[in-house]
Structures are given as C-alpha cells and as structure tokens.
Design a protein around this motif. Structure first.
Motif, short mmCIF file in Angstrom:
data_model
loop_
_atom_site.label_atom_id
_atom_site.label_comp_id
_atom_site.label_asym_id
_atom_site.label_seq_id
_atom_site.Cartn_x
_atom_site.Cartn_y
_atom_site.Cartn_z
N SER A 1 13.32 7.26 10.72
CA SER A 1 12.34 6.69 10.18
C SER A 1 11.54 6.11 10.98
CB SER A 1 12.64 5.22 9.16
OG SER A 1 12.80 4.15 10.06
N TRP A 2 9.98 6.06 10.62
CA TRP A 2 8.78 5.62 11.58
C TRP A 2 7.97 4.68 10.75
CZ3 TRP A 2 8.34 7.32 16.50
CH2 TRP A 2 9.27 8.53 16.95
N GLN A 3 7.42 3.70 11.40
CA GLN A 3 6.63 2.96 10.94
C GLN A 3 5.11 3.24 11.45
OE1 GLN A 3 8.09 0.80 8.41
NE2 GLN A 3 9.62 1.97 9.15
N GLY A 4 4.16 2.92 10.61
CA GLY A 4 2.69 3.23 11.20
C GLY A 4 2.44 2.80 12.68
N TRP A 5 3.18 1.62 13.12
CA TRP A 5 2.86 1.22 14.60
C TRP A 5 3.60 2.00 15.66
CZ3 TRP A 5 6.96 -0.62 17.31
CH2 TRP A 5 8.20 -0.99 16.57
N GLN A 6 4.83 2.66 14.98
CA GLN A 6 5.60 3.60 16.07
C GLN A 6 5.01 4.73 16.52
OE1 GLN A 6 9.08 2.71 13.27
NE2 GLN A 6 10.15 1.80 15.07
N ILE A 7 4.39 5.44 15.45
CA ILE A 7 3.92 6.72 15.74
C ILE A 7 2.80 6.85 16.82
CG2 ILE A 7 2.66 8.71 14.72
CD1 ILE A 7 4.34 8.59 12.23
N PRO A 8 1.81 5.93 16.96
CA PRO A 8 1.18 5.11 15.90
C PRO A 8 0.22 5.94 15.17
CG PRO A 8 0.26 4.71 18.41
CD PRO A 8 1.15 6.07 18.36
N ILE A 9 -0.13 5.08 14.05
CA ILE A 9 -1.36 5.87 13.16
C ILE A 9 -2.34 4.69 13.45
CG2 ILE A 9 -2.08 6.06 10.96
CD1 ILE A 9 0.71 6.95 10.32
N LEU A 10 -3.55 4.89 14.25
CA LEU A 10 -4.50 4.21 14.71
C LEU A 10 -5.50 4.20 13.59
CD1 LEU A 10 -4.51 4.92 18.64
CD2 LEU A 10 -3.26 3.08 17.33
N THR A 11 -5.82 2.84 13.09
CA THR A 11 -7.11 2.81 12.07
C THR A 11 -8.23 2.05 12.64
OG1 THR A 11 -6.04 0.65 11.07
CG2 THR A 11 -5.05 2.89 10.50
N GLY B 1 -6.92 -3.93 4.72
CA GLY B 1 -6.83 -3.48 3.10
C GLY B 1 -7.50 -2.10 2.70
N THR B 2 -8.45 -1.83 3.48
CA THR B 2 -9.02 -0.45 3.04
C THR B 2 -9.53 0.29 4.60
OG1 THR B 2 -11.30 -1.37 3.20
CG2 THR B 2 -10.19 -1.10 1.12
N ALA B 3 -8.54 0.32 5.34
CA ALA B 3 -8.58 0.81 6.74
C ALA B 3 -8.93 2.52 6.60
CB ALA B 3 -7.56 0.49 7.68
N ARG B 4 -9.44 2.86 7.66
CA ARG B 4 -9.46 4.40 7.73
C ARG B 4 -8.88 4.85 8.87
NH1 ARG B 4 -13.55 7.37 5.54
NH2 ARG B 4 -14.82 6.53 3.91
N ILE B 5 -8.22 5.89 8.80
CA ILE B 5 -7.25 6.36 9.87
C ILE B 5 -8.43 7.03 11.13
CG2 ILE B 5 -5.67 8.19 10.66
CD1 ILE B 5 -4.42 7.97 7.81
N LEU B 6 -7.99 6.67 12.25
CA LEU B 6 -9.02 7.00 13.23
C LEU B 6 -8.12 7.98 14.42
CD1 LEU B 6 -10.20 3.71 14.65
CD2 LEU B 6 -11.56 5.49 13.38
N GLU B 7 -6.94 7.84 14.42
CA GLU B 7 -6.35 9.09 15.34
C GLU B 7 -4.82 8.87 15.02
OE1 GLU B 7 -7.29 8.13 19.37
OE2 GLU B 7 -5.62 9.12 19.93
N ILE B 8 -3.93 10.06 15.07
CA ILE B 8 -2.64 10.17 14.90
C ILE B 8 -2.07 11.06 16.12
CG2 ILE B 8 -0.57 10.73 13.66
CD1 ILE B 8 -2.04 10.36 11.17
N ASN B 9 -1.26 10.45 16.97
CA ASN B 9 -0.55 11.78 17.81
C ASN B 9 0.84 12.13 17.60
OD1 ASN B 9 0.45 13.11 20.17
ND2 ASN B 9 -0.29 11.50 21.62
N GLY B 10 0.76 13.24 17.08
CA GLY B 10 1.90 14.11 16.26
C GLY B 10 2.78 14.75 17.36
N GLY C 1 -2.92 4.81 -1.02
CA GLY C 1 -3.29 5.39 0.62
C GLY C 1 -1.98 6.11 0.88
N SER C 2 -0.80 6.15 0.39
CA SER C 2 -0.01 7.16 1.12
C SER C 2 -0.29 8.65 1.08
CB SER C 2 1.63 7.06 0.50
OG SER C 2 1.95 5.70 0.53
N ASP C 3 -1.09 9.13 0.16
CA ASP C 3 -1.48 10.43 -0.01
C ASP C 3 -2.46 10.70 1.37
OD1 ASP C 3 -0.63 10.90 -2.61
OD2 ASP C 3 -2.71 10.07 -3.49
N THR C 4 -3.26 9.74 1.63
CA THR C 4 -4.10 10.04 2.91
C THR C 4 -3.21 9.82 4.10
OG1 THR C 4 -5.93 8.59 1.82
CG2 THR C 4 -6.09 8.79 4.15
N SER C 5 -2.25 9.02 4.20
CA SER C 5 -1.26 9.37 5.26
C SER C 5 -0.46 10.81 5.28
CB SER C 5 0.26 8.23 5.17
OG SER C 5 -0.66 7.03 4.66
#
Ligand code: ADP
Ligand code: ASP
Ligand code: MG
Length: 416
Positions: A94-104, A109-118, A154-158
């Motif tokens: 499992s991965w939480q947003g902070w662990q990947i991290p998904i930077l916003t 409450g309505t954050a936009r994703i800026l960057e994800i390192n996959g 928002g999970s669709d957007t994730s």
C-alpha cells in the motif's frame, strides 16, 4: 504485457467481500502478465461520515485539519486491499499520498496535483512484480508536507495522474455502472452506454453534473493523453477475458470516433442557486461592482442574464452560483449594496441546470430551439439559458429536472 492503472470507487470497495472481489480483478490482470497500480477510494459512505464529523466538531474548521480527517478513508481501503491481494498470493504494497509522494498545491480540500514521481513504483513492478495499492483522493502540499485532498470524487484524478506518471497503457475506472451513458442511467433507465466519448464532451458532461468522472481527471487525461476506460467492478472477475474487450466506455480523442451524433449526452445538476438583483442602475461599471467582489470571495458565477432596461435607468440581473455558496454570495452582495446600487435581492435554491452536450452542435443550427419548444409543450418554464460551442444549459425549477432530462433525452434520439 501492458502497464495498467485500475481505480475502484467507493461502492466497489464497500465491504470486505467487495474488496476480495476487487483483489480477484487485480489478480486476473497480474496473472495475464500485466503490471498494475491500483487506486482505491474510501469504502462507500466513509468520506461523507468523516466530512460530517468535521462539521459537527465545528461548523467553521481549519481546512488543513479537514484534510487530515477525510484522507483517512482511503488509507484504510489501501491497506485492506493489499492484505486481500497478499492473501491471494499476489505481491502487493500500500502507498499513501505522502509516501509516493503525490505533491499538490496548498488549496486544502480542493488541491491540484503538481507532480508525481513514479520511478519507485515502476522499479517495484520490474524487480518484484509488486502491485502498488495507492490511496486515492490524497496528496501532500509540496512545501509544507501537510496532507491535502483533491475534492470530492478525487480518486479518479489520482488514478489518471498516476497513469500519466508511470506511463500506463490504460487507466481503467471501475465503478458501479458499466460505462458512461447518454445521461445518468439511474434517472433515465432508457439511457444508452456509449462505446467512446471524446475528451471535450466528457469534460462538459462531468463539469455539468455527470459525476461518473471527476472533471480534473478528464482534464489530466486530455493533457497527458491517457486512455481512460470506464467499466463495471460488478462483473465477475473470472468471466472476463483479460485479452478481450469488456463492456465499457473509452474516453479518447475526437478523431477516434467514427460515428458522430449531434447530441451525445444530457447532464444535470441540482446544486445550483439563482440570485436576481432587482433594479440595478443601468450604467457602466455595474457588472464589475457585482462580480468583482464575488470573484474575490472565490465564488464561481455561472449563468448570467441581464435585461436591457426599458427606461434606460434600472434593470434586473440574474445569475447562478453553486448552492453551497449561496448564503456567502448573498452576504457579499449585501455588503456591497452601497457600491452597486440596487433595490433588492431575490434568491432561489430549488433550481436545477440541465445541459445538452454534443460536438456536432458546432456545425448544426437549431439544436437548442428544438429543446425550448419541447420543454414549453411540457409546461416547463426556463429561467435562464447559456450556450457555448458544444453545449447549451437551461435553468429550471428543480421539481421538473427528471421530466426535462427525459424529454430532451428522447427528443434527441438518445433513448435505447
Ligand atoms: P465511484 O464511487 O465508483 O467513484 P460515482 O458514484 O462517483 O462512483 O460515479 C458513478 C455514478 O455516476 C453512477 O452510479 C451514476 O449514477 C452516476 N452518473 C451520472 N451521470 C452518469 C452518466 N452519464 N453515465 C454513467 N453514470 C453516471
Ligand atoms: N472518497 C472520496 C469521495 O468520496 C474520493 C473518491 O471517492 O473519489 O469524494
Ligand atoms: Mg466517483
């Protein structure tokens, strides 16, 4: 071999049995040789409960703490699905947003994703054949590291953002319907499933009320050219041929769609409120005096209707705002009454916006006129109208929503 992102919404993970069912869907793809990242929502009802708890604790609360609370739902599901997968013999983490991290951004409450390192996820696909089970809906603010959430749905957007980050071949959105329909199939049983929808049309459908996909997920899909496929999680995993084409809807570029209808779909939203400002002075600067303060208060104004005054002195101005912002909007207008100059404000929240969408409208005249006639014949009064290149919207009494949607659905030949 393909690389897939599989997203499962709240009803698809509503209890442990359904989570086991999801695990079997994932195992099916892994057994077929695919690499998989799975994005999960909170179990059905969980996010609503968490939101209610925040409101109960204090009507006005710190948005950072709201995010700390509501992001918890997805953490539970991600862990549970990883356990269910491991139990089936599938390597999973499992991965939480902070662990990947998904930077916003910091818009809690309505954050936009800026960057994800996959990179780390991809390395684990390769080295360990490990499935990544990612908590949807959440990320962390790029500068402060605090937990953020991406807005309801928002999970669709994730999922689409992860698909872009790991360069997935496809992003499958598993939900409780087997695709995108010409309108909400719960309201119009004769709605038809579409095989393909263009990004532009899906963007309009989603932003005008079809909550099957969050608007930002469609935006991201369009920008990064992610193939989004909406399908059902209730089909039995064992009945699906992983190399075949299951029932569902592909969101894709307009060019891929061979048979183009004039009207593709109807969307509606009851989350609207109407505000009418009576006897405003008809002079330059009035619109700015009204809409400036609303914009500063971050209130989105949608439909606007202004009459040309008969006497050249005063006129009425009507517009809509999201129902959730109605009271705030009224306050803003009352406090700027001196500056604007008007006699009174009338408001209504029992209104609905019904929208007709289709790329074909670009090249066809008279599409909207036909609707106005059909609605008039049913005795449905139109309070406001807006149009754009590929859609038009009408504002009506909320009580007539279903009748209007059904009338327009048959009118444009969308009934099954
Ligand atoms: P999930 O929990 O899987 O994210 P949602 O409830 O957010 O699912 O979205 C799926 C729902 O969207 C469906 O149950 C359906 O009622 C609704 N919906 C609204 N408009 C449409 C449409 N045009 N096509 C399909 N579903 C739609
Ligand atoms: N659980 C969140 C919500 O209900 C996010 C999601 O399901 O997409 O809004
Ligand atoms: Mg959803």
């Amino acid at each position: 071999m393909s690389r897939l992102v599989m997203k499962f919404g709240g009803t698809s993970v509503a209890d442990i049995d359904r989570i086991r069912n999801v695990a079997r869907h994932v195992k099916r793809e892994v057994d077929a040789g695919h690499e998989a990242a799975v994005v999960v929502s909170a179990m059905a009802g969980t996010t609503n409960r968490l939101v209610d708890w925040c409101r109960d604790a204090a009507a006005l609360h710190d948005a950072r703490e709201y995010d700390a609370v509501v992001a918890a739902g997805e953490q539970i599901t991600s862990g549970l699905l990883a356990i269910a997968l491991q139990h089936l013999g599938v390597a999973a983490r499992s991965w939480q947003g902070w662990q990947i991290p998904i930077l916003t951004t910091d818009a809690h409450g309505t954050a936009r994703i800026l960057e994800i390192n996959g990179d780390e996820l991809v390395r684990r696909f390769k080295d360990r054949r490990e499935v990544a089970v990612i908590a949807g809906f959440q990320g962390i603010h790029r500068d402060t590291g605090r937990i953020t959430t991406l807005g309801r749905g928002g999970s669709d957007t994730s999922a689409v953002a992860i698909a872009a980050a790991v360069q997935a071949d496809r992003c499958d959105i598993y939900t409780d319907v087997d695709g995108v329909y010409t309108t909400d199939p719960r309201v119009v049983p004769r709605a038809r499933r579409m095989n393909k929808v263009a990004f532009e049309e899906m963007l309009e459908l989603a932003s005008l009320g079809a909550k099957v996909l969050q608007v930002r997920s469609v935006e991201l899909g369009m920008v990064h050219n992610v193939r989004i496929f909406v399908r059902s999680s209730f089909d039995k995993p064992e009945d699906i041929d992983p190399h075949g084409t299951p029932p569902g809807t592909l969101i894709c570029n307009e060019e891929e769609i061979v048979e183009q209808q004039v009207v593709t779909g109807i969307a509606f939203s009851k989350d609207e409120a109407q505000i009418s400002i009576r006897r405003v002075e008809d002079k330059p600067g009035v619109a700015a005096a009204i809409f400036g303060p609303l914009a500063e208060a971050n209130i989105n104004v949608d439909m606007i209707v202004q009459n040309v005054s008969a006497d050249g002195a005063t006129t009425d101005l009507t517009f809509t705002v999201p129902a959730a912002d109605y009271e705030r909007a009224e306050k803003v207008l009352v406090s700027s009454q001196g500056n604007i100059g008007y006699a009174r404000i009338d408001g209504a929240t029992d209104v609905a916006k019904v929208s007709v969408i289709g790329i074909g409208m670009r090249s066809h005249a008279g599409v909207a006129a036909k609707a106005f006639r059909a609605l008039a014949e049913r005795g449905i009064n139109i309070r406001a109208i807006t149009t754009s290149e590929i859609k038009f919207s009408i504002l009506i009494d909320a009580a007539y929503t279903e009748l209007a949607v059904r009338t327009l659905h048959s009118l444009y030949g969308l009934d099954r």
